[in-house]
Design a protein around this motif. Structure first.
Motif: not given
Length: 775
Positions: A504-512, A622-624, A634-635
């Motif tokens: 599920x890792x890809x969705x933790x970045x791409x979804x935002x 690396x935080x937003x 999303x900060x």
């Protein structure tokens, strides 16, 4: 400051809080819902659904209650209801739609069915569409002529997908339920265009983990054991051939000495919920070959079930879109329920309680707005950001609905949830959002609306019910733009059967960042997305036709037995294509497997190198995470989320101090708040003469008591007493021009208004709503 704030159980919104104008009554006036270009249409216009689940005992309410519920929902802008779990098993003498008192589950309680008919009619008249669920919590009794004596009034998932008698009982139920004549509408359910979706089964499927389900059904477990051994024997022909197929390149064989498919002794391995690990727990030997074959076996069963149930629904006259199930557990599960579904669905909860001990439910203590969404630890499914968990079930070319979701009161601050998820749902271009649940009580007269009665009863909860109108307006109107780029997470034929823990890792970045959906490519990618992203499960699939591609593999073998190393060929083939394909070597791929942070950093850099993201978009410091539309920020490092669109401005989280909502400036004294400014006249907020300010911090019952467990979780010791309290906004509002403020009651009635000023002291408002008028 905390103030009482009561949503009365029978109150109807008015004034600026009346969002009923979002509905186009009656539901179904343009005929059945259709699907075009992967989205829902009512007639010639696209329609998005925002709604509630009405479930369990709430469906057994009286007609007077249903009239009020339908009216309340409509005035909050709700245009969709999922009628869910009408088949529940009564535990304390209650009624269910199924009359279990007859010793079987094949008869219906006609009095309660009349109530559901009336509810459907009331919803339809208001312009509210309906989803009907067929198999949720149905139990089975000896009178159902079951194959085995196992106790089916307790366990029910998984077995219904493969056991022939249970499949026939489900088809019988579907026929009786969907061809039922509703005297209030004058139509059978199958003929009523207000019925927007039919779901075959809820949170169920062949991949659901056996620790909670089949473990209590020894006969059904044995049936599945036998079927697996027959499948292996049909595929390989002998124990010798199976042993060879399950032996890897270094000679390690996954078939045990005491196992032989000819005598039915090959053991199935557990599919753990969410993790999908291929571990034989008896000796902790990693067995990818066994996992691959077992997954193929399960996939075949689920495909057969989905095909048969869809065919049956069509044969009895179902004309609305069909969903097979929701809440899939990985790529093979998604694939096998998507194949015969018209619409995909998923469920997710932030802080779903652990209720192993019903008297002391446990919650985690993490606020969603402060949690890095990239930390997608699958072993902690209730700590995943809701957008991450929901979005991975979305498949290219089909509508997507979040069929159950909620942010529960186990965390101190939770008003961030509704606007955050609605905003990202717009970015992702979802088609529906359905909160769980309106209520669970069967008699409104007994409902205590002075207090929150449970984490799933939302009809008087300020954090959810209090923001429904705003978020329904945001979602249905599409105030947040859809992502400019389409990113597709791609699965080859071999990828489906080699799912790692971090799937599920890809969705933790791409979804935002951009729109993202899954695509099953077979052997070669032939889509039209801006970026095709290899799942990385195996070094297979041809991405050379993609506009851009992100190509890597977490392990070098193309087969489950790990006999064939295809990594070099896979990487070389794509390196020769050009700069439009980012190819990672084995070392870099291993780094992505170990770190979700590294995954986001490498993919983010590729998107920026291709010119798909500007430097101030995507991952910042690396935080937003900033969307490619610039509207969502999303900060998580600061614990703050923001929406910046012409008609809506929202800031949520740790916002004490000065914040700017366009030209409106707030000096906020509260530590944590969610503050939204919505234009009500269609103009940008800075130009609007009529606006709504919605502001909420903490909310809950008085004297709620939690204890901290040594493991860091919070245990609910006491849910407290009424009245419901809210942390209301305190500070100063600076407007760009003189404005008049009208604090509003929970129903939208104007309270004492202010003078027309540019600067307003916000003290003792005792409300979460302020109407703003500008000359």
């Amino acid at each position: 400051m905390k103030h009482p704030f009561k949503f009365k159980k029978d109150s109807i919104n008015e004034g600026v809080l009346d969002f009923s104008g979002l509905l186009d009554a009656p539901a179904g006036k343009y005929g059945f819902i259709t699907i075009r270009d992967g989205h829902f249409f009512a007639g010639s216009d696209r329609i998005r659904f925002y709604g509630f689940n009405i479930a369990f005992h709430n469906l057994m309410s009286g007609k007077e209650d249903f009239s009020v519920i339908a009216d309340r929902l409509a005035h909050h802008g709700v245009n969709f209801v999922r009628i869910h779990a009408e088949d529940f098993i009564p535990r304390h003498g209650e009624d269910s739609l199924i009359d279990y008192r007859k010793g079987h589950s094949r008869s219906f309680n006609q009095e309660k069915w009349d109530g559901i008919d009336f509810l459907i009619d009331q919803l339809k008249k208001k312009g509210i569409y309906i989803q009907l669920d067929l198999f949720c919590y149905r139990g089975f009794l000896p009178g159902d002529d079951l194959d085995y004596p196992d106790d089916m009034m307790k366990y029910h998932k998984q077995a219904n997908v493969f056991n022939r008698r249970l499949i026939e009982l489900q088809k019988e139920y579907a026929t009786a339920y969907l061809t039922h004549f509703n005297a209030y509408t004058g139509l059978r359910y199958v003929d009523d265009p207000a019925i927007a979706i039919v779901q075959v089964m809820n949170e169920d499927g062949i991949f659901w983990y056996e620790g909670r389900d089949l473990v209590g059904l020894p006969s059904y477990r044995q049936e599945l054991d036998q079927r697996f051994n027959h499948w292996l024997l049909a595929k390989y022909g002998s124990r010798q051939a199976l042993a060879l197929a399950w032996t890897d390149a270094v000679g390690s064989c996954a078939l045990r000495d005491d196992e032989d498919p000819a005598v039915g002794s090959v053991r199935r391995i557990p599919h753990l919920e969410g993790t999908q690990m291929y571990i034989d727990q008896s000796d902790e030997i990693v067995s990818p070959a066994r996992y691959s074959d077992y997954t193929k076996f399960l996939t075949g069963i689920q495909l057969d079930f989905a095909r048969e149930m869809r065919s049956h629904l069509l044969s009895i006259g179902v004309r609305c879109p069909i969903n097979i199930t929701n809440h899939a557990q990985g790529a093979a599960d998604i694939y096998s329920i998507d194949r015969y579904a018209d619409v995909n669905q998923d469920n997710a909860y932030w802080n779903h309680p652990d209720t192993v001990r019903q008297d002391r439910p446990r919650y985690h203590s993490i606020n969603m707005v402060e949690n890095d969404p990239r930390q997608t630890i699958v072993d902690s499914p209730f700590k995943l950001n809701l957008v991450t968990r929901l979005n991975h079930d979305r498949v290219v070319g089909k509508p997507f609905i979040a069929a159950e979701w909620n942010i529960l009161y186990g965390t101190d601050f939770r008003s961030d949830g509704l606007p955050m998820v609605a905003a990202y749902a717009c970015l992702q271009d979802w088609d529906g959002m359905v909160l769980y649940a309106y209520n669970h009580g069967s008699d409104m007269q007994l409902d205590d609306d002075t207090r929150l009665n449970g984490p799933f009863d939302l009809y008087n909860d300020p954090a959810t019910w209090g923001q429904i109108g705003l978020c329904s307006y945001l979602f249905q109107k599409g105030l947040v733009q859809q992502g400019r780029n389409q990113l597709e997470i791609c699965y080859s034929e071999d990828d489906l059967y080699a799912v790692p823990r971090s799937w599920i890792t890809p969705y933790g970045y791409t979804s935002y960042i951009s729109r993202v959906a899954a695509r099953f490519i077979g052997l070669q990618y032939q889509g039209h997305a801006q970026v095709a992203i290899a799942s990385g499960h195996t070094p297979t699939g041809d991405y050379r036709r993609a506009e851009h591609a992100f190509v890597y593999a977490r392990q070098p073998y193309i087969d489950g037995a790990h006999q064939y190393n295809g990594l070099n060929r896979f990487l070389t083939m794509h390196r020769q294509t050009g700069d439009n394909i980012k190819v990672l070597d084995e070392e870099a791929s291993a780094m992505l497997e170990q770190s979700s942070d590294a995954y986001s950093q490498v993919l983010d850099q590729a998107l920026k190198d291709w010119g798909l993201l500007r430097r101030n978009q995507g991952l910042i410091d690396n935080r937003r995470l900033v969307s490619d539309t610039d509207e969502l920020d999303f900060d998580f490092g600061r614990g703050r989320f923001a929406i910046e669109t012409p008609q809506l401005k929202t800031i949520s989280g740790q916002i004490k101090g000065e914040i700017k909502l366009g030209q409106y400036v707030l000096q906020i004294n509260n530590e944590k708040m969610t503050v939204s400014l919505l234009s009500l006249d269609g103009k940008p907020t800075d130009e609007s003469s009529h606006l709504l300010l919605v502001a909420l911090g903490w909310c809950g019952n008085q004297d709620m008591v939690f204890e901290q467990d040594p493991d860091g979780s919070r245990v609910l010791v006491s849910s407290g007493d009424g009245p419901v309290m809210i942390d209301a906004l305190e500070g100063v509002l600076e407007a760009p021009a003189p404005v008049r403020l009208w604090p509003l009651s929970p129903e939208g009635k104007r309270l004492a208004g202010s003078e027309e000023l540019k600067r307003h002291q916000l003290e003792d408002l005792a409300t979460m709503y302020v109407e703003i008028e500008r000359s």
